[in-house]
Design an enzyme around this catalytic site. Structure first.
Site, PDB file in Angstrom:
ATOM      1  N   MET A  55      12.298  31.662   1.724  1.00  0.00           N
ATOM      2  CA  MET A  55      12.760  31.122   3.272  1.00  0.00           C
ATOM      3  C   MET A  55      14.250  31.475   3.458  1.00  0.00           C
ATOM      4  O   MET A  55      15.066  31.159   2.347  1.00  0.00           O
ATOM      5  CB  MET A  55      12.867  29.667   3.080  1.00  0.00           C
ATOM      6  CG  MET A  55      11.415  29.011   3.269  1.00  0.00           C
ATOM      7  SD  MET A  55      10.464  29.650   4.752  1.00  0.00           S
ATOM      8  CE  MET A  55      11.144  29.268   6.077  1.00  0.00           C
ATOM      9  N   ASP A  76       2.803  28.934  11.489  1.00  0.00           N
ATOM     10  CA  ASP A  76       3.803  27.897  10.883  1.00  0.00           C
ATOM     11  C   ASP A  76       3.207  26.469  11.056  1.00  0.00           C
ATOM     12  O   ASP A  76       3.063  25.980  12.207  1.00  0.00           O
ATOM     13  CB  ASP A  76       5.068  27.858  11.399  1.00  0.00           C
ATOM     14  CG  ASP A  76       5.919  29.101  11.015  1.00  0.00           C
ATOM     15  OD1 ASP A  76       6.044  29.144   9.508  1.00  0.00           O
ATOM     16  OD2 ASP A  76       6.388  30.205  11.959  1.00  0.00           O
ATOM     17  N   MET A 106       3.821  23.928   5.690  1.00  0.00           N
ATOM     18  CA  MET A 106       4.990  23.093   5.643  1.00  0.00           C
ATOM     19  C   MET A 106       4.520  21.640   5.739  1.00  0.00           C
ATOM     20  O   MET A 106       4.694  21.091   6.877  1.00  0.00           O
ATOM     21  CB  MET A 106       5.966  23.293   6.723  1.00  0.00           C
ATOM     22  CG  MET A 106       6.795  24.564   6.479  1.00  0.00           C
ATOM     23  SD  MET A 106       7.755  25.374   7.787  1.00  0.00           S
ATOM     24  CE  MET A 106       6.586  26.296   8.716  1.00  0.00           C
ATOM     25  N   HIS A 159       1.665  29.576   6.846  1.00  0.00           N
ATOM     26  CA  HIS A 159       2.850  28.602   6.035  1.00  0.00           C
ATOM     27  C   HIS A 159       2.705  27.153   6.116  1.00  0.00           C
ATOM     28  O   HIS A 159       2.996  26.868   7.250  1.00  0.00           O
ATOM     29  CB  HIS A 159       4.038  29.282   6.610  1.00  0.00           C
ATOM     30  CG  HIS A 159       5.353  28.643   6.161  1.00  0.00           C
ATOM     31  ND1 HIS A 159       6.592  28.864   6.645  1.00  0.00           N
ATOM     32  CD2 HIS A 159       5.583  27.990   5.187  1.00  0.00           C
ATOM     33  CE1 HIS A 159       7.400  28.382   6.054  1.00  0.00           C
ATOM     34  NE2 HIS A 159       7.032  27.684   4.936  1.00  0.00           N
ATOM     35  N   SER A 173       5.567  35.537  13.977  1.00  0.00           N
ATOM     36  CA  SER A 173       5.265  34.125  14.050  1.00  0.00           C
ATOM     37  C   SER A 173       4.992  33.573  15.434  1.00  0.00           C
ATOM     38  O   SER A 173       5.953  33.553  16.182  1.00  0.00           O
ATOM     39  CB  SER A 173       6.396  33.276  13.377  1.00  0.00           C
ATOM     40  OG  SER A 173       5.987  31.842  13.458  1.00  0.00           O
ATOM     41  N   HIS A 180       1.720  35.253  11.749  1.00  0.00           N
ATOM     42  CA  HIS A 180       2.026  34.040  10.831  1.00  0.00           C
ATOM     43  C   HIS A 180       2.042  32.765  11.820  1.00  0.00           C
ATOM     44  O   HIS A 180       2.415  32.789  12.881  1.00  0.00           O
ATOM     45  CB  HIS A 180       3.601  34.383  10.572  1.00  0.00           C
ATOM     46  CG  HIS A 180       4.056  33.614   9.583  1.00  0.00           C
ATOM     47  ND1 HIS A 180       4.106  33.627   8.217  1.00  0.00           N
ATOM     48  CD2 HIS A 180       5.280  32.409   9.890  1.00  0.00           C
ATOM     49  CE1 HIS A 180       4.801  32.609   7.767  1.00  0.00           C
ATOM     50  NE2 HIS A 180       5.502  31.912   8.756  1.00  0.00           N
ATOM     51  N   MET A 232       3.297  22.456  10.421  1.00  0.00           N
ATOM     52  CA  MET A 232       4.511  21.544  10.326  1.00  0.00           C
ATOM     53  C   MET A 232       3.757  20.199  10.677  1.00  0.00           C
ATOM     54  O   MET A 232       3.098  19.940  11.682  1.00  0.00           O
ATOM     55  CB  MET A 232       5.604  21.905  11.103  1.00  0.00           C
ATOM     56  CG  MET A 232       6.300  23.353  11.145  1.00  0.00           C
ATOM     57  SD  MET A 232       7.602  23.399  12.146  1.00  0.00           S
ATOM     58  CE  MET A 232       7.999  24.946  11.873  1.00  0.00           C
ATOM     59  N   ASP A 255      11.257  35.017   5.601  1.00  0.00           N
ATOM     60  CA  ASP A 255      10.836  33.999   6.463  1.00  0.00           C
ATOM     61  C   ASP A 255      12.021  33.411   7.142  1.00  0.00           C
ATOM     62  O   ASP A 255      12.490  32.321   6.545  1.00  0.00           O
ATOM     63  CB  ASP A 255       9.730  33.198   6.324  1.00  0.00           C
ATOM     64  CG  ASP A 255       9.127  32.405   7.556  1.00  0.00           C
ATOM     65  OD1 ASP A 255       9.587  32.728   8.678  1.00  0.00           O
ATOM     66  OD2 ASP A 255       8.490  31.396   7.315  1.00  0.00           O
TER      67      ASP A 255
HETATM   68  C1  DX5 Z   1      10.514  28.176   9.993  1.00  0.00           C
HETATM   69  C2  DX5 Z   1       9.456  29.065  10.275  1.00  0.00           C
HETATM   70  C3  DX5 Z   1       9.583  30.543  10.638  1.00  0.00           C
HETATM   71  C4  DX5 Z   1      10.000  30.738  11.938  1.00  0.00           C
HETATM   72  C5  DX5 Z   1      10.645  32.147  12.084  1.00  0.00           C
HETATM   73  O1  DX5 Z   1      10.284  26.824   9.845  1.00  0.00           O
HETATM   74  O2  DX5 Z   1       8.621  29.172   8.954  1.00  0.00           O
HETATM   75  O3  DX5 Z   1       8.380  31.370  10.552  1.00  0.00           O
HETATM   76  O4  DX5 Z   1       9.161  30.664  13.076  1.00  0.00           O
HETATM   77  O5  DX5 Z   1      11.501  32.128  13.399  1.00  0.00           O
HETATM   78  P1  DX5 Z   1      12.654  32.831  13.520  1.00  0.00           P
HETATM   79  O6  DX5 Z   1      12.160  34.521  13.285  1.00  0.00           O
HETATM   80  O7  DX5 Z   1      12.890  32.906  14.968  1.00  0.00           O
HETATM   81  O8  DX5 Z   1      13.556  32.513  12.593  1.00  0.00           O
HETATM   82 ZN    ZN Z   2       7.080  30.520   8.476  1.00  0.00          ZN
END
Ligand code: DX5
Ligand code: ZN
Length: 220
Positions: free
Chosen positions: A137, A35, A68, A66, A8, A33, A37, A175
């Protein structure tokens, strides 16, 4: 199924994103990946579809995103247009999640779905026909660098059993909090797609770390 590793980039150093991504690519990253948000669905803001376009200029390794965000349908076309191969909206809070997932496949993308740690496995059953991947998650979403929630381990096994019965081709992605010390155990529980942010990018040698994580997965 052969396990896959998806670093990620949330934990990459954006002052040298291309170098970090290339190092993970040399180490054998199978996907990257993204993320996404929006500060509503989760208490943090990251980046939008432009990051996918940037990543497409850096690497040919496929991307997943992903989502969010509270209104995933507004952004699904944009992420697919930007070259993202697979999208994972969240199942929580979407009164019309079937429509959301169907939009992804209708537009030619691969569909995933994300379940938060407290969301029951049975909630995915109505969506199974459309799905390529289910992401559990193992932290509360919003931030990198959190610890793996141990109770998710039994959810992985429960989901693997359900998929073996109904749709064995669906991959289980994990994840949050995936690292060198626990990745083999998570693999043994039945996961076959591993997202790792800080474990890959917050290290001195990204290429070597990626290679070592892949080696553990190949041996597990
Ligand atoms: C959290 C993300 C993850 C995150 C994982 O909301 O969805 O993808 O970046 O990070 P680590 O591997 O550091 O937990
Ligand atoms: Zn993620």
């Amino acid at each position: 199924m052969k396990p896959m590793l998806a670093p990620s980039i949330l934990s990459a150093d954006f002052a040298h994103l291309a170098e970090d991504v290339k190092a993970a690519e040399r180490g054998g990253a199978d996907y990257f990946h993204l993320d996404i948000m929006d500060s509503h669905f989760v208490p943090n803001i990251s980046f939008g579809p432009w990051i996918a376009k940037t990543m497409k200029r850096i690497t040919d390794v496929p991307l997943d995103a992903h989502l969010m965000i509270t209104k995933p349908r507004e952004y699904i076309p944009r992420f697919l247009d930007a070259g993202v191969e697979l999208l994972y909206p969240h199942i929580e809070g979407d009164y019309d999640v079937y429509r959301t997932v169907q939009m992804i496949t209708d537009l030619g993308g691969k569909a995933g779905i994300t379940l938060n740690p407290a969301t029951p496995i049975s909630s995915v059953v109505p969506l199974l026909d459309l799905l390529d991947r289910i992401m559990l998650m193992s932290v509360c979403p919003g931030f990198g660098g959190q610890s793996f929630i141990p109770s998710v381990m039994t959810k992985i096994t429960e989901l693997r059993e359900l998929l073996d019965e109904h749709k064995p081709s669906v991959r289980i992605a994990i994840d949050g909090g995936v690292k060198m010390e626990n990745i083999a155990e998570i693999r043994k529980a039945g996961a076959d797609f591993f997202i790792a942010g800080s474990a890959v990018f917050k290290t001195d040698n990204i290429e070597d770390t990626t290679r070592r994580l892949k080696a553990i997965l190949d041996g597990a």
